[in-house]
Design a protein around this motif. Structure first.
Motif, mmCIF file in Angstrom:
data_model
loop_
_atom_site.group_PDB
_atom_site.id
_atom_site.type_symbol
_atom_site.label_atom_id
_atom_site.label_comp_id
_atom_site.label_asym_id
_atom_site.label_seq_id
_atom_site.Cartn_x
_atom_site.Cartn_y
_atom_site.Cartn_z
ATOM 1 N N ASN A 20 -54.994 61.540 -15.069
ATOM 2 C CA ASN A 20 -53.575 61.633 -14.677
ATOM 3 C C ASN A 20 -53.305 62.713 -13.631
ATOM 4 O O ASN A 20 -52.179 63.212 -13.504
ATOM 5 C CB ASN A 20 -52.668 61.871 -15.896
ATOM 6 N N TYR A 21 -54.332 63.074 -12.887
ATOM 7 C CA TYR A 21 -54.157 64.118 -11.876
ATOM 8 C C TYR A 21 -53.060 63.763 -10.884
ATOM 9 O O TYR A 21 -52.221 64.594 -10.546
ATOM 10 C CB TYR A 21 -55.481 64.328 -11.126
ATOM 11 N N PHE A 22 -53.056 62.508 -10.422
ATOM 12 C CA PHE A 22 -52.073 62.117 -9.412
ATOM 13 C C PHE A 22 -50.678 62.029 -10.008
ATOM 14 O O PHE A 22 -49.695 62.400 -9.366
ATOM 15 C CB PHE A 22 -52.481 60.782 -8.772
ATOM 16 N N GLN A 23 -50.600 61.530 -11.212
ATOM 17 C CA GLN A 23 -49.287 61.437 -11.852
ATOM 18 C C GLN A 23 -48.680 62.818 -12.056
ATOM 19 O O GLN A 23 -47.483 62.998 -11.914
ATOM 20 C CB GLN A 23 -49.402 60.713 -13.192
ATOM 21 N N GLU A 24 -49.538 63.789 -12.375
ATOM 22 C CA GLU A 24 -49.023 65.139 -12.590
ATOM 23 C C GLU A 24 -48.567 65.786 -11.288
ATOM 24 O O GLU A 24 -47.839 66.773 -11.291
ATOM 25 C CB GLU A 24 -50.090 65.998 -13.285
ATOM 26 N N LEU A 25 -48.989 65.221 -10.172
ATOM 27 C CA LEU A 25 -48.507 65.698 -8.868
ATOM 28 C C LEU A 25 -47.277 64.923 -8.412
ATOM 29 O O LEU A 25 -46.728 65.205 -7.344
ATOM 30 C CB LEU A 25 -49.603 65.514 -7.808
ATOM 31 N N GLY A 26 -46.882 63.926 -9.175
ATOM 32 C CA GLY A 26 -45.755 63.092 -8.761
ATOM 33 C C GLY A 26 -46.116 62.110 -7.655
ATOM 34 O O GLY A 26 -45.247 61.576 -6.974
ATOM 35 N N VAL A 27 -47.408 61.873 -7.485
ATOM 36 C CA VAL A 27 -47.880 60.978 -6.422
ATOM 37 C C VAL A 27 -47.582 59.526 -6.777
ATOM 38 O O VAL A 27 -47.784 59.104 -7.910
ATOM 39 C CB VAL A 27 -49.408 61.172 -6.211
#
Ligand SMILES: [Ca+2]
Ligand SMILES: [Ca+2]
Ligand SMILES: [Ca+2]
Length: 837
Positions: free
Chosen positions: A273-280
Motif C-alpha cells: 500500500n505504499y502508493f495508496q499511503e501517498l495518495g497516488v
C-alpha cells in the motif's frame, strides 16, 4: 451602467460526416432490415457563403466531385473501395482544406491530408446507440452487410483482471437492436476495471467490427483532474525478483547499466500500500517493451549507456524480460486496478533503437536525419527529422505504413494490458498528425461516455523570464497539441522552469513570484487541459540535490565528476517539503518522480536514477520528508476542492503564499510558509474567503467566526489547509447553490465546536475545546445567516449591475470589487467627515 451583453461569435461551423452509409428499409411483410450502403457520404456545413464545395481524394486519382447543397449542408455519396485514403475539401474551387470535422490525417507525397478508412461494406456493422451512466446499460444496433444477411449471434463478454466472463444480451427483432444490461452491485461484482467486448456474426459467418467498452466499477467516481501521478523507472525502482536480473554489461559506465528493478518490485510496493499511503491515483511506468542489448555511446561520445531506461525499444509488442514477464505485468495492473490506481505506459513514438524489428525490416519507414544539436542541425529547424543519436532512427510519421503500425501498437498495448492511458515521449519531435491520429484512435477504440483515457505529452519548453508576453510562445508551443482533438494534458514545463530553481532552490525569486506563475498556468493553457506540474523527473537532476546548497554541482552526472551525496543538513529536506506543499495543493495532476518523496539525491541523468530506497534505508530527514509528502498526498486525495477547485490567489509576500481552491459549493484555503516564523493572516469575508466556518484539515479542528474576518495561521516552514466546514451556513448562501445546507458529507465524523471568537477576533486555540460536545450550532448561526442573506441580496444587486458576459465565474470578483468600492466609499466619507469636523 448595466451592460449585460453576449458577444456571440458565430463560429464557422463545418463538418464532414463520413461512414459507410446506412440504408433503412422496411418491406410489407413486417420484417425490418438495415443494410450497409456501398457509398460513403461526405458532408460540409457552411455558415458563410460559399459557391462551390468539392471533395477530392486518392481513391480515384484526385478527381473533383461537387457536393450538392441542401438545407445548409453540402453533401455527396461516393462509391469508394475499402482502403485508407488521403482527401481534401475544396472551397470555391481554389481553397484546399483539411476536413474540419475529421481529426484523422494521412500524408500523401509529403503533403498533409485528411485521412479516411473505408471498411468493407459487405461485412455487418454494430454500433452503440444508447449508453447510460448506470452500470451497465447499453443499446447497440446491427447493420447487415451489403447482401443483407441477418444476424446469427452476438459474441459478448466481460474482461476483468484478464479473465473472461460471458454475459447475455437481448435481441430486438423489431428494430435490429440488442441490449446489454448487467446490474453491477457490490454484492455481485468486485470493484475495479471491466471491459465489455462485443461483435456480431451474420448468418453467413461474416464478422462485424469489434467494440471494446472499458469502464470502472468503484465506490466513488474517478476524475483524471486532480489525480496524483507517481512516475516509476522500473529498472531503478524496486528489485522484487533477483532471478531476472540482467548480466552486467562490462563496458557500461557507472550508473548506466541495468540495476535489476522489475515488475515484481512494483507489485510488492502495491501490496504494501505504499502508493495508496501517498495518495497516488495513477502510476506512469517508463517504457517496458523490449529494449536494446549491450551499451551505446552517450551524447558526450565518451560514456556508454545501456537500455535500462526503456527509451531504446527494439520490439513493438514484446515485454523486456529484464523487467519481468507478461503475466507479472498483468498481475501488477490487476493489483493496481483493485486499489483504484490507473496505469499509464510510456509510448516512444519519435524514434526506435537501430536494432528495432521495424528498422530491420523496413528501413524506409525511418529517417536518418542529422544529429540534433550538432553543427547545422538546429533543435528547432530539424525538430521533426533530426535524430537524438545515430543509433536512434527517427520514425517517419509522414509514411502512412509506419504511422498506422505505430497507432495499432499504441492501441494494442492499451487493450492487451488493460492500461489506462499513455505518456507520449518527445511530442515536439513528431509530426502533429501523429498526435491527432493517436487521439482519434484512443477516442474511437477505447474511450466512451464513462471512461476517459489520459494522454499526457512531453513537449519540453522553457521559461523566458519575468515577462508574461515573452512566455506566450512557450505556452503556445505546449498548447498546440492540446484542446479539441488533442492531448488531455502535458507536463507543465513553463511552471517548472519558472519556479523550481528560481524560488525553491536559489531563492532568486520569492513567493510572490511563485503565486504569479502558478496563476499564469491556470490562465495560459487551453481551457480543459489537464496539466501535470512537477518538481523533478528522470530528465532533471534530483530535487534534493538542487536544494542542497552545500552539495556538489547537481549538473554533474558521471562517477569521475564530483557527484552530489546525501545531504547532511535538514535544510534541503525542509525546502523540499515546502516545494511539495505547493505542488500537491495546486490544480492539475502533479507528478512525483519516484524517490523525490523522501529526497533521493543525485546529479543529472543517469545519476538522478539511483535505485529507490526502502523506508528502513532512509535517514531521519528522509523519513520525515516522506511522512510530510504522505500527509500532503492524503490531504489532496481526500479533498474535492484540491482536486477539482479553481485557483484563486488570496495573499502572498516574500515567503508566504495563500490561495483558495474553489468549487461551486466549497472552498479550501491553502497557506504555505517558508519563513522562520509562524504567520497569521486575517482574511476578510466576502473578499478573501466566502464562508463562516472552516475546518483545519491537518488538525481536524473546526473554527468559525460571526465577524467580518477570520484569522488563519501557519507554522514556520509548514503548510496549512482550511476547508469550508459544511455544517455551518456560508456567507453568500443566497447567491450560491442551494446544496450547502444539505450536503454535510465532508464533516460527518468531525466534532463540531461552537464558533469561538474572542474580543480581538483571534481564534481561540481549538485544542482547548477538542472534547467539547458536538454542537450543530445552526440555530446560533441562523440569525447571522438571515442577516447575511439580506446582505447577499445587496450583493446580488451589485452582481446584477455589474454582470457582463463573463457570467458566473466572475461573480465573486465582481462582488469583491463591489464590496471594496463600498468600503472605499464609506472610508472616504468617514475621512472627509472626520476632516470636516
Ligand atoms: Ca530483478
Ligand atoms: Ca521525429
Ligand atoms: Ca482522453
Amino acid at each position: 451602467m448595466k451592460s449585460t451583453f453576449f458577444a456571440a461569435v458565430i463560429m464557422l461551423s463545418q463538418a464532414i460526416i463520413f461512414s459507410n452509409f446506412v440504408v433503412v428499409a422496411e418491406d410489407d411483410s413486417s420484417s425490418f432490415s438495415r443494410i450497409n450502403s456501398s457509398t460513403t457520404k461526405f458532408s460540409y456545413y457552411a455558415a458563410s457563403n460559399v459557391d462551390t464545395v468539392e471533395v477530392v481524394g486518392e481513391w480515384d486519382g484526385w478527381l473533383r466531385h461537387n457536393l450538392t447543397y441542401s438545407n445548409g449542408i453540402y453533401s455527396i455519396d461516393l462509391e469508394i473501395n475499402p482502403g485508407f485514403y488521403c482527401y481534401k475539401i475544396i472551397i470555391d474551387q481554389t481553397a484546399w482544406i483539411l476536413d474540419p470535422s475529421n481529426g484523422y490525417r494521412k500524408y500523401c507525397d509529403g503533403i498533409l491530408n485528411s485521412g479516411i478508412i473505408i471498411e468493407d461494406s459487405s461485412n455487418p456493422r454494430i454500433s452503440i446507440i444508447d449508453e447510460s451512466q448506470e452500470l451497465l446499460n447499453l443499446k447497440f444496433d446491427y447493420t447487415a452487410g451489403m447482401n443483407g444477411s441477418v444476424i446469427s449471434q452476438v459474441d459478448v463478454y466481460l474482461m476483468h483482471n484478464f479473465e473472461r466472463q460471458n454475459i447475455s444480451y437481448t435481441w430486438n427483432e423489431e428494430d435490429w437492436t440488442f441490449d446489454i444490461n448487467v446490474n453491477f452491485s457490490a454484492s455481485l461484482y468486485d470493484y475495479g476495471k471491466y471491459t465489455l467486448n462485443v461483435r456480431a456474426l451474420d448468418s453467413e459467418g461474416r464478422v462485424s467490427n469489434d467494440i471494446s467498452y472499458p469502464f470502472w466499477f468503484e465506490e466513488s467516481k474517478f476524475d483524471w483532474n486532480g489525480a496524483l501521478i507517481y512516475m516509476i523507472m522500473t529498472d531503478r525502482f524496486v528489485n522484487g525478483n533477483l532471478s531476472n536480473d540482467p548480466v552486467p554489461i562490462a563496458d557500461a559506465s557507472q550508473g548506466a547499466d541495468w540495476y535489476g528493478g522489475d515488475f515484481a518490485g512494483i507489485i510488492s510496493m502495491l501490496e504494501s500500500n505504499y502508493f495508496q499511503e501517498l495518495g497516488v491515483s495513477a502510476i506512469w511506468l517508463t517504457p517496458f517493451n523490449r529494449g536494446a542489448d549491450g551499451s551505446f555511446v552517450a551524447s558526450d561520445n565518451e560514456h556508454r549507456v545501456s537500455a535500462y531506461h526503456g527509451y531504446w525499444p527494439i520490439n513493438s509488442r514484446e515485454i523486456d524480460s529484464r523487467l519481468g514477464t507478461e503475466s507479472e505485468l498483468k498481475e501488477l495492473i490487476k493489483l493496481a486496478h483493485s486499489k483504484g490506481i490507473r496505469i499509464l505506459n510510456d509510448f516512444v513514438i519519435n524514434h526506435v533503437h537501430e536494432d528495432h524489428e521495424y528498422y530491420q525490416s523496413n528501413p524506409d519507414w525511418f529517417r536518418d536525419g542529422c544529429v540534433l544539436g550538432t553543427s547545422g542541425c538546429d533543435w528547432t529547424e530539424r525538430a521533426l527529422d533530426g535524430v537524438f543519436s545515430t543509433y536512434m532512427p527517427d520514425v517517419n510519421w509522414q509514411n502512412p505504413d509506419v504511422s498506422e503500425k505505430f497507432l495499432d501498437d499504441a492501441i494494442w498495448w492499451q487493450k492487451e494490458y488493460d492500461l489506462d492511458g499513455s505518456r507520449i515521449d518527445a511530442v515536439k519531435h513528431v509530426e502533429p498528425s501523429a498526435i491527432s491520429n493517436l487521439v482519434v484512435k484512443f477516442d474511437e477504440e477505447l474511450e466512451n461516455s464513462l471512461t476517459d483515457y489520459y494522454l499526457i505529452g512531453e513537449t519540453a519548453m522553457g521559461w523566458s523570464g519575468d515577462n508574461l508576453i515573452d512566455n506566450l510562445p512557450q505556452y503556445n508551443a505546449i498548447n498546440q497539441y492540446m484542446g479539441e482533438g488533442g492531448l488531455d494534458g502535458q507536463g507543465d514545463f513553463v511552471l517548472y522552469h519558472a519556479v523550481v530553481d528560481n524560488v525553491f532552490r536559489f531563492g532568486f525569486k520569492d513567493y510572490n513570484h511563485l503565486g504569479y506563475w502558478t496563476l499564469q498556468s491556470q490562465e495560459n493553457y487551453l481551457e480543459g487541459s489537464l496539466m501535470t506540474p512537477y518538481l523533478g523527473s528522470h530528465d532533471t537532476s534530483r530535487l534534493i540535490s538542487r536544494l542542497d546548497s552545500g552539495g556538489s554541482n547537481p549538473d554533474n552526472k558521471w562517477a569521475e565528476q564530483s557527484l552530489p551525496q546525501q545531504p547532511t543538513s535538514s535544510s534541503p529536506y525542509i525546502k523540499s517539503k515546502n516545494a511539495f506543499s505547493w505542488l500537491l495543493t495546486i490544480p492539475g495532476l502533479p507528478v512525483i518522480y519516484m524517490g523525490d518523496e523522501y529526497g533521493e539525491y543525485g546529479g543529472s541523468d543517469p545519476d538522478n536514477r539511483h535505485s529507490f530506497r526502502m523506508y528502513n534505508e532512509l535517514n531521519s530527514n528522509e523519513q520525515e520528508l516522506l511522512h510530510s509528502i504522505q500527509e500532503l498526498g492524503m490531504v489532496r486525495k481526500n479533498s474535492n476542492d484540491l482536486k477539482n477547485g479553481s485557483y484563486r490567489p488570496v495573499y502572498s509576500d516574500s515567503d508566504l503564499l495563500v490561495f483558495a481552491r474553489e468549487t461551486s459549493s466549497s472552498e479550501t484555503i491553502v497557506m504555505i510558509n517558508s519563513g522562520d516564523n509562524t504567520r497569521e493572516v486575517t482574511l476578510n469575508k466576502g473578499i478573501d474567503i466566502f464562508y463562516n466556518s472552516y475546518l483545519d484539515v491537518r488538525n481536524n479542528l473546526t473554527f468559525s467566526s460571526l465577524d467580518d474576518s477570520l484569522t488563519f495561521s501557519v507554522d514556520s516552514n509548514d503548510f496549512s489547509v482550511f476547508t469550508y466546514n459544511r455544517q455551518t451556513v456560508n456567507v453568500n448562501e443566497s447567491t450560491d447553490n442551494d446544496d450547502n445546507l444539505t450536503d454535510i458529507s465532508f464533516n460527518d465524523e468531525n466534532n463540531i465546536s461552537v464558533p469561538l471568537v474572542n474580543e480581538t477576533n483571534d481564534i481561540v486555540d481549538n485544542n482547548e475545546v477538542e472534547d467539547s460536545t458536538p454542537d450543530l450550532s445552526l440555530d446560533g448561526d441562523s440569525d447571522t445567516n438571515q442577516g447575511e442573506s439580506e446582505e447577499s441580496g445587496t450583493q446580488e444587486e451589485n452582481i446584477d449591475t455589474l454582470t457582463n458576459d463573463d457570467g458566473q465565474e466572475s461573480e465573486s470578483f465582481l462582488l469583491l470589487r463591489g464590496l471594496l468600492f463600498i468600503t472605499f466609499l464609506s472610508l472616504l466619507i468617514t475621512f472627509i467627515y472626520t476632516r470636516g469636523t
